[in-house]
Design a protein around this motif. Structure first.
Motif, mmCIF file in Angstrom:
data_model
loop_
_atom_site.group_PDB
_atom_site.id
_atom_site.type_symbol
_atom_site.label_atom_id
_atom_site.label_comp_id
_atom_site.label_asym_id
_atom_site.label_seq_id
_atom_site.Cartn_x
_atom_site.Cartn_y
_atom_site.Cartn_z
ATOM 1 N N VAL A 86 0.737 -1.277 0.003
ATOM 2 C CA VAL A 86 0.075 -0.013 -0.031
ATOM 3 C C VAL A 86 0.902 1.221 -0.003
ATOM 4 C CG1 VAL A 86 -1.673 1.287 1.330
ATOM 5 C CG2 VAL A 86 -2.036 -1.196 1.129
ATOM 6 N N LEU A 87 1.940 1.133 0.799
ATOM 7 C CA LEU A 87 2.848 2.572 0.969
ATOM 8 C C LEU A 87 3.636 2.411 -0.402
ATOM 9 C CD1 LEU A 87 4.016 1.970 4.361
ATOM 10 C CD2 LEU A 87 2.614 4.012 3.480
ATOM 11 N N GLN A 88 3.835 1.500 -1.024
ATOM 12 C CA GLN A 88 4.680 1.363 -2.213
ATOM 13 C C GLN A 88 3.886 2.208 -3.405
ATOM 14 O OE1 GLN A 88 5.892 -2.544 -3.079
ATOM 15 N NE2 GLN A 88 7.896 -2.416 -1.933
ATOM 16 N N ILE A 89 2.558 1.716 -3.250
ATOM 17 C CA ILE A 89 1.562 2.489 -4.463
ATOM 18 C C ILE A 89 1.604 3.819 -4.140
ATOM 19 C CG2 ILE A 89 -0.546 2.582 -5.012
ATOM 20 C CD1 ILE A 89 -1.065 -0.475 -4.337
ATOM 21 N N ALA A 90 1.302 4.452 -2.803
ATOM 22 C CA ALA A 90 1.341 5.747 -2.597
ATOM 23 C C ALA A 90 2.497 6.508 -2.870
ATOM 24 C CB ALA A 90 0.846 5.927 -1.048
ATOM 25 N N LEU B 235 -4.528 5.885 -4.501
ATOM 26 C CA LEU B 235 -5.287 4.709 -3.786
ATOM 27 C C LEU B 235 -6.754 5.119 -3.440
ATOM 28 C CD1 LEU B 235 -2.715 4.164 -1.048
ATOM 29 C CD2 LEU B 235 -3.401 2.303 -2.562
ATOM 30 N N GLY B 236 -7.586 4.252 -3.910
ATOM 31 C CA GLY B 236 -9.133 4.164 -3.782
ATOM 32 C C GLY B 236 -9.681 3.047 -2.838
ATOM 33 N N GLN C 133 -16.486 2.896 5.771
ATOM 34 C CA GLN C 133 -16.055 3.474 6.692
ATOM 35 C C GLN C 133 -14.710 2.613 7.300
ATOM 36 O OE1 GLN C 133 -18.991 4.088 9.699
ATOM 37 N NE2 GLN C 133 -19.952 5.530 8.299
ATOM 38 N N ALA C 134 -14.859 1.443 7.350
ATOM 39 C CA ALA C 134 -13.849 0.307 7.634
ATOM 40 C C ALA C 134 -12.771 0.558 6.855
ATOM 41 C CB ALA C 134 -14.457 -0.989 7.929
ATOM 42 N N CYS C 135 -12.928 0.309 5.436
ATOM 43 C CA CYS C 135 -11.933 0.366 4.471
ATOM 44 C C CYS C 135 -11.022 1.724 4.546
ATOM 45 C CB CYS C 135 -12.438 0.203 2.945
ATOM 46 S SG CYS C 135 -11.338 0.066 1.816
ATOM 47 N N ASN C 136 -11.684 2.737 4.719
ATOM 48 C CA ASN C 136 -11.266 4.080 4.790
ATOM 49 C C ASN C 136 -10.399 4.082 5.952
ATOM 50 O OD1 ASN C 136 -12.534 4.924 2.362
ATOM 51 N ND2 ASN C 136 -14.057 5.996 3.496
ATOM 52 N N ARG C 137 -10.818 3.591 6.932
ATOM 53 C CA ARG C 137 -9.916 3.887 8.129
ATOM 54 C C ARG C 137 -8.647 2.817 8.024
ATOM 55 N NH1 ARG C 137 -14.764 2.974 11.144
ATOM 56 N NH2 ARG C 137 -14.442 0.657 11.034
ATOM 57 N N VAL C 138 -8.763 1.949 7.321
ATOM 58 C CA VAL C 138 -7.557 1.003 7.104
ATOM 59 C C VAL C 138 -6.462 1.897 6.265
ATOM 60 C CG1 VAL C 138 -6.460 -1.058 5.959
ATOM 61 C CG2 VAL C 138 -8.659 -1.134 7.436
ATOM 62 N N ILE D 98 -2.673 3.745 7.226
ATOM 63 C CA ILE D 98 -1.437 3.244 6.666
ATOM 64 C C ILE D 98 -0.735 4.529 5.947
ATOM 65 C CG2 ILE D 98 -0.387 1.754 4.578
ATOM 66 C CD1 ILE D 98 -3.005 -0.195 5.329
ATOM 67 N N THR D 99 -1.744 5.154 5.201
ATOM 68 C CA THR D 99 -1.150 6.160 4.300
ATOM 69 C C THR D 99 -1.399 7.699 5.002
ATOM 70 O OG1 THR D 99 -3.037 6.639 3.271
ATOM 71 C CG2 THR D 99 -1.602 5.008 2.378
ATOM 72 N N GLY D 100 -2.204 7.608 6.153
ATOM 73 C CA GLY D 100 -2.326 8.974 6.604
ATOM 74 C C GLY D 100 -3.533 9.831 5.651
ATOM 75 N N LYS D 101 -3.928 9.424 4.925
ATOM 76 C CA LYS D 101 -5.128 10.000 3.867
ATOM 77 C C LYS D 101 -6.185 9.040 3.637
ATOM 78 C CE LYS D 101 -4.984 12.246 -0.686
ATOM 79 N NZ LYS D 101 -4.270 12.496 -1.982
ATOM 80 N N LYS D 102 -7.414 9.879 3.767
ATOM 81 C CA LYS D 102 -8.490 9.170 3.461
ATOM 82 C C LYS D 102 -8.813 9.055 1.799
ATOM 83 C CE LYS D 102 -13.553 9.301 4.014
ATOM 84 N NZ LYS D 102 -14.724 10.330 4.582
ATOM 85 N N PRO D 103 -9.161 7.991 1.264
ATOM 86 C CA PRO D 103 -9.440 8.025 0.070
ATOM 87 C C PRO D 103 -10.775 8.761 -0.453
ATOM 88 C CG PRO D 103 -10.069 5.781 0.852
ATOM 89 C CD PRO D 103 -9.418 6.716 2.159
#
Length: 214
Positions: A76-80, A86-87, A109-114, A118-123
């Motif tokens: 996930v971090l590599q993508i960012a 990330l969506g 909401q659960a996916c957004n929290r995850v 990880i990234t510090g940013k809400k999709p």
């Protein structure tokens, strides 16, 4: 299917409540396309896909399932960090049309929290599993301030077609503002992607994130 002109996008992005259907293409004269990847099962090709995108200076949008993200923080971090987007692709990749409105909101909401943890940013973008939307699901996404995204070109890589066939059928359909859908774990996606990038780049196309199409 819902199409937007480039002049309509800006105010709508500021207010996702105005969207009534998923966006599948942006009407623009710029030779730009958005490549997108649904990420829900394995992680065996994420690095390779990012390597190919970097080689052609291309960006893409990765719609990630929350449960996948929970066990693949590094990817996930590599993508960012690859300047890609990330969506959300839901928390568990269930058919969200079968959930109640409350369950749909909880899943989003659960996916957004995850992803935010990880990234510090809400999709800000959401793609429904199987591309299956309902008015209630679209409303739930709007309630989370998210834009629902479909596609106008399906690569059909999930059928494990030969790479040349995947590439050629996309090239035949491509036009400015297209959103192309890939599966990150499909067998021939990397080979098809590299061929596609080379062909379309030679035709003058650039590759941006879905949000950058707006």
């Amino acid at each position: 299917m819902f199409y937007l002109t480039i002049y309509q996008i800006a105010p709508i992005m500021a207010d996702a409540q105005k969207i009534q259907e998923p966006v599948c293409r942006v009407d623009t004269a710029e030779k730009q396309v958005a490549l997108s990847f649904d990420v829900e099962w394995t992680d065996v090709q994420t690095g390779e896909l990012l390597r190919i995108l970097k080689k052609y200076r291309a960006k893409a949008t990765f719609f990630v399932v929350g449960r996948w993200a929970e066990t693949h923080h590094e990817s996930v971090l590599q993508i960012a960090m690859a300047d890609c987007e990330l969506g959300s692709h839901s928390m568990a990749h269930s058919n969200m049309q079968k959930l109640t409105p409350e369950e749909q909101a909880e899943d989003l909401q659960a996916c957004n929290r995850v992803l935010e943890q990880i990234t510090g940013k809400k999709p800000g973008l959401f793609r429904a599993p199987y591309g299956a939307y309902s008015p209630e699901l679209l409303s739930a996404a709007r309630g989370e301030g998210m834009l629902s995204i479909q596609w106008d070109i399906d690569s059909l890589d999930w059928k494990n077609l030969p790479p040349e066939q995947i590439c050629n059928q996309i090239v035949e359909q491509i036009r400015p503002g297209s959103i192309v859908r890939f599966q990150s774990s499909a067998l021939n996606t990397p080979t098809a992607l590299e061929s596609l990038l080379e062909i379309l780049q030679n035709e003058g196309y650039t590759f941006v994130t879905v949000s950058e199409l707006f």
